[in-house]
Motif scaffolding. Sequence first.
Motif, short mmCIF file in Angstrom:
data_model
loop_
_atom_site.label_atom_id
_atom_site.label_comp_id
_atom_site.label_asym_id
_atom_site.label_seq_id
_atom_site.Cartn_x
_atom_site.Cartn_y
_atom_site.Cartn_z
N LEU A 42 1.34 8.40 -17.04
CA LEU A 42 0.26 8.30 -18.02
C LEU A 42 -0.23 6.87 -18.06
O LEU A 42 0.55 5.93 -18.15
CB LEU A 42 0.77 8.71 -19.40
CG LEU A 42 1.22 10.16 -19.52
CD1 LEU A 42 1.80 10.42 -20.89
CD2 LEU A 42 0.06 11.09 -19.24
N VAL A 43 -1.53 6.73 -17.98
CA VAL A 43 -2.18 5.43 -18.09
C VAL A 43 -3.16 5.56 -19.25
O VAL A 43 -4.21 6.19 -19.10
CB VAL A 43 -2.90 5.03 -16.79
CG1 VAL A 43 -3.60 3.69 -16.96
CG2 VAL A 43 -1.94 5.01 -15.62
N GLY A 44 -2.75 5.06 -20.40
CA GLY A 44 -3.55 5.30 -21.60
C GLY A 44 -3.49 6.77 -21.93
O GLY A 44 -2.42 7.34 -22.10
N ARG A 45 -4.65 7.40 -21.97
CA ARG A 45 -4.71 8.84 -22.24
C ARG A 45 -5.01 9.65 -20.98
O ARG A 45 -5.30 10.83 -21.06
CB ARG A 45 -5.78 9.10 -23.30
CG ARG A 45 -5.44 8.42 -24.62
CD ARG A 45 -6.40 8.78 -25.68
NE ARG A 45 -6.20 10.19 -26.01
CZ ARG A 45 -7.04 10.90 -26.72
NH1 ARG A 45 -8.15 10.38 -27.18
NH2 ARG A 45 -6.79 12.18 -26.97
N GLU A 46 -4.94 9.00 -19.83
CA GLU A 46 -5.25 9.67 -18.57
C GLU A 46 -3.98 9.91 -17.75
O GLU A 46 -3.02 9.16 -17.83
CB GLU A 46 -6.23 8.83 -17.76
CG GLU A 46 -7.57 8.70 -18.43
CD GLU A 46 -8.57 7.94 -17.59
OE1 GLU A 46 -8.26 7.63 -16.41
OE2 GLU A 46 -9.66 7.66 -18.09
N VAL A 47 -4.03 10.97 -16.95
CA VAL A 47 -2.94 11.30 -16.04
C VAL A 47 -3.31 10.73 -14.67
O VAL A 47 -4.37 11.03 -14.13
CB VAL A 47 -2.75 12.83 -15.93
CG1 VAL A 47 -1.75 13.18 -14.85
CG2 VAL A 47 -2.32 13.40 -17.28
N GLU A 48 -2.43 9.90 -14.12
CA GLU A 48 -2.63 9.32 -12.80
C GLU A 48 -1.64 9.98 -11.84
O GLU A 48 -0.43 9.78 -11.96
CB GLU A 48 -2.41 7.82 -12.84
CG GLU A 48 -2.58 7.15 -11.51
CD GLU A 48 -2.30 5.66 -11.58
OE1 GLU A 48 -1.30 5.26 -12.22
OE2 GLU A 48 -3.07 4.90 -10.98
N VAL A 49 -2.16 10.77 -10.90
CA VAL A 49 -1.31 11.42 -9.91
C VAL A 49 -0.96 10.39 -8.85
O VAL A 49 -1.84 9.78 -8.24
CB VAL A 49 -2.00 12.64 -9.28
CG1 VAL A 49 -1.16 13.23 -8.17
CG2 VAL A 49 -2.29 13.69 -10.35
N LEU A 50 0.33 10.20 -8.63
CA LEU A 50 0.80 9.22 -7.66
C LEU A 50 1.04 9.84 -6.29
O LEU A 50 0.74 9.23 -5.27
CB LEU A 50 2.09 8.57 -8.16
CG LEU A 50 1.97 7.87 -9.51
CD1 LEU A 50 3.32 7.46 -10.01
CD2 LEU A 50 1.02 6.70 -9.42
N VAL A 51 1.60 11.06 -6.30
CA VAL A 51 1.91 11.71 -5.03
C VAL A 51 2.14 13.21 -5.26
O VAL A 51 2.58 13.60 -6.33
CB VAL A 51 3.16 11.06 -4.37
CG1 VAL A 51 4.40 11.30 -5.15
CG2 VAL A 51 3.34 11.50 -2.94
N VAL A 52 1.78 13.99 -4.27
CA VAL A 52 2.17 15.40 -4.21
C VAL A 52 3.17 15.43 -3.06
O VAL A 52 2.80 15.28 -1.89
CB VAL A 52 0.98 16.34 -3.96
CG1 VAL A 52 1.44 17.76 -3.84
CG2 VAL A 52 -0.06 16.19 -5.08
N ALA A 53 4.45 15.54 -3.41
CA ALA A 53 5.52 15.35 -2.44
C ALA A 53 6.27 16.65 -2.15
O ALA A 53 6.53 17.43 -3.06
CB ALA A 53 6.51 14.31 -2.97
N PRO A 54 6.62 16.85 -0.88
CA PRO A 54 7.45 18.02 -0.55
C PRO A 54 8.86 17.83 -1.08
O PRO A 54 9.35 16.71 -1.20
CB PRO A 54 7.43 18.05 0.98
CG PRO A 54 7.09 16.67 1.39
CD PRO A 54 6.28 16.07 0.29
#
Length: 66
Positions: A42-54
């Motif tokens: 979470l960055v403030g009120r936003e969702v920051e996707v870092l990775v979609v990992a297997p």
Amino acid sequence: MSAFDEAMDKVCQSPDRFRVEFQPDVRKFRVPGFPYNILYRLVGREVEVLVVAPHRRRPGYWLGRL
């Protein structure tokens, strides 16, 4: 893609619901029916996707990229 979209809807609806797996404040959501995790923070009120990992291939390879 629809499974990913549904997973992101759940994450965005209640991002605090999922526990912190890695520091600093990186949370994990397992995509139902698929061998992938969405790791985000979470960055403030936003969702920051870092990775979609297997799940299985090179677990944690992305940690050095944070």
